[in-house]
Design an enzyme around this catalytic site. Structure first.
Site, PDB file in Angstrom:
ATOM      1  CE  LYS A  42      -3.457  -2.351   2.812  1.00 13.52           C
ATOM      2  NZ  LYS A  42      -4.013  -2.437   4.169  1.00 13.52           N
ATOM      3  N   GLY A  43       2.044   1.145   0.562  1.00 15.80           N
ATOM      4  CA  GLY A  43       2.863   2.323   0.834  1.00 15.80           C
ATOM      5  C   GLY A  43       3.177   3.208  -0.361  1.00 15.80           C
ATOM      6  CG  ASP A 102      14.306  -2.164   5.585  1.00 15.44           C
ATOM      7  OD1 ASP A 102      15.341  -1.603   5.925  1.00 15.44           O
ATOM      8  OD2 ASP A 102      13.622  -2.850   6.375  1.00 15.44           O
ATOM      9  CE  LYS A 130      14.234   1.977   7.102  1.00 17.80           C
ATOM     10  NZ  LYS A 130      13.665   1.071   8.127  1.00 17.80           N
ATOM     11  CG  PHE A 151       9.843   1.439  12.016  1.00 20.55           C
ATOM     12  CD1 PHE A 151       9.854   0.381  11.110  1.00 20.55           C
ATOM     13  CD2 PHE A 151       8.636   2.051  12.303  1.00 20.55           C
ATOM     14  CE1 PHE A 151       8.680  -0.058  10.515  1.00 20.55           C
ATOM     15  CE2 PHE A 151       7.448   1.611  11.712  1.00 20.55           C
ATOM     16  CZ  PHE A 151       7.483   0.560  10.818  1.00 20.55           C
ATOM     17  CB  VAL A 152      10.752   6.354   8.710  1.00 17.84           C
ATOM     18  CG1 VAL A 152      12.093   6.847   9.227  1.00 17.84           C
ATOM     19  CG2 VAL A 152      10.939   5.478   7.467  1.00 17.84           C
ATOM     20  CG  ASP A 158       1.947   0.457   7.511  1.00 18.14           C
ATOM     21  OD1 ASP A 158       2.919   0.193   6.776  1.00 18.14           O
ATOM     22  OD2 ASP A 158       1.316  -0.405   8.133  1.00 18.14           O
TER      23      ASP A 158
HETATM   24  P1  IMP Z   1      12.165  -4.531   1.966  1.00 19.41           P
HETATM   25  O1  IMP Z   1      12.819  -4.937   3.254  1.00 19.41           O
HETATM   26  O2  IMP Z   1      13.110  -3.768   1.069  1.00 19.41           O
HETATM   27  O3  IMP Z   1      11.575  -5.731   1.284  1.00 19.41           O
HETATM   28  O4  IMP Z   1      11.022  -3.538   2.363  1.00 19.41           O
HETATM   29  C1  IMP Z   1       9.714  -3.871   2.195  1.00 19.41           C
HETATM   30  C2  IMP Z   1       8.743  -2.840   2.645  1.00 19.41           C
HETATM   31  O5  IMP Z   1       8.746  -2.790   4.048  1.00 19.41           O
HETATM   32  C3  IMP Z   1       8.952  -1.393   2.232  1.00 19.41           C
HETATM   33  O6  IMP Z   1       8.514  -1.121   0.951  1.00 19.41           O
HETATM   34  C4  IMP Z   1       8.083  -0.705   3.241  1.00 19.41           C
HETATM   35  O7  IMP Z   1       6.746  -0.681   2.818  1.00 19.41           O
HETATM   36  C5  IMP Z   1       8.258  -1.572   4.462  1.00 19.41           C
HETATM   37  N1  IMP Z   1       9.235  -0.921   5.360  1.00 19.41           N
HETATM   38  C6  IMP Z   1      10.569  -1.064   5.391  1.00 19.41           C
HETATM   39  N2  IMP Z   1      11.115  -0.243   6.311  1.00 19.41           N
HETATM   40  C7  IMP Z   1      10.069   0.422   6.862  1.00 19.41           C
HETATM   41  C8  IMP Z   1       9.971   1.471   7.853  1.00 19.41           C
HETATM   42  O8  IMP Z   1      10.952   1.975   8.424  1.00 19.41           O
HETATM   43  N3  IMP Z   1       8.714   1.910   8.115  1.00 19.41           N
HETATM   44  C9  IMP Z   1       7.594   1.428   7.506  1.00 19.41           C
HETATM   45  N4  IMP Z   1       7.634   0.482   6.573  1.00 19.41           N
HETATM   46  C10 IMP Z   1       8.866  -0.010   6.247  1.00 19.41           C
HETATM   47 MG    MG Z   2       6.330  -0.918   0.531  1.00 16.67          MG
END
Ligand code: IMP
Ligand code: MG
Length: 178
Positions: A42-43, A102, A130, A151-152, A158
């Site tokens: 959703k983000g 992330d 990140k 964590f943001v 969200d």
């Molecule tokens: P990934 O670890 O790169 O697969 O990240 C997946 C998803 O986790 C990101 O697109 C965000 O939606 C969520 N996410 C990662 N870090 C944060 C954070 O600090 N706050 C909120 N959602 C996060």
């Molecule tokens: Mg996301």
């Protein structure tokens, strides 16, 4: 857990400037080509809306939904496809539009998924990055703003489905007692 909004990490104007730079670059790079923007739900909905409005070439827009976090603030490392796109991407350029990279697991999974559908190309665009938390190598073609390992929330991001509507990005701390 008691959650507390701490300091601002990225301001509205920093986000606006980055969106406008990325949109210009995308409009130049895909001039005369068929481009599909795929927002990662959703983000990604806030960033995609802002970005799409500033892109000056014709684009198609669709959304895909994946989950890797559940209601926790830590990645489970497992990516689950919840909703697929409707548009056929064969011979078209796909640009995945994500809120934040992330570990990189979500976008690596999505890139591989789209590559199996014979697109002309698959690239990645993110509003925030990140890099400290990367678990898998991932080329970020249109990188957003680099943020520290915190964590943001806000600008689409969200915690337990809250805070996505905040126009800036804030650090959220989770504490045992208020
Ligand atoms: P990934 O670890 O790169 O697969 O990240 C997946 C998803 O986790 C990101 O697109 C965000 O939606 C969520 N996410 C990662 N870090 C944060 C954070 O600090 N706050 C909120 N959602 C996060
Ligand atoms: Mg996301």
């Amino acid at each position: 857990m008691f959650e507390k909004i701490k300091s601002i990490v990225v301001t509205k104007s920093e986000l606006q400037n980055k969106v406008s730079d990325l949109a210009k670059q995308i409009s130049t790079d895909y001039q005369g080509e068929e481009l599909i923007l795929v927002g990662v739900l959703k983000g990604g909905f806030v960033f995609l809306a802002d970005l799409a409005k500033e892109i000056s070439i014709p684009v198609c827009i669709d959304f895909i939904s994946v989950s890797s976090y559940g209601n926790s603030s830590k990645s489970s490392g497992v990516v689950r496809l919840i909703k697929d796109i409707d548009i056929d991407v064969t011979n078209k350029h796909v640009l995945l539009v994500e809120d934040l990279i992330d570990t990189g697991l979500t976008l690596s999974y999505l890139k591989e998924l789209f590559k199996t559908r014979n697109p002309k190309s698959v690239k990645v665009c993110t509003s925030l990055d990140k890099p400290a938390k990367r678990l898998i190598q991932l080329a970020v073609d249109y990188p957003g703003i680099e943020i520290p390992d915190k964590f943001v929330i806000g600008y689409g991001l969200d915690y337990a489905e809250k805070y996505r509507n905040l126009p800036e990005v804030y650090e959220l701390s989770l504490e045992k007692h208020p």
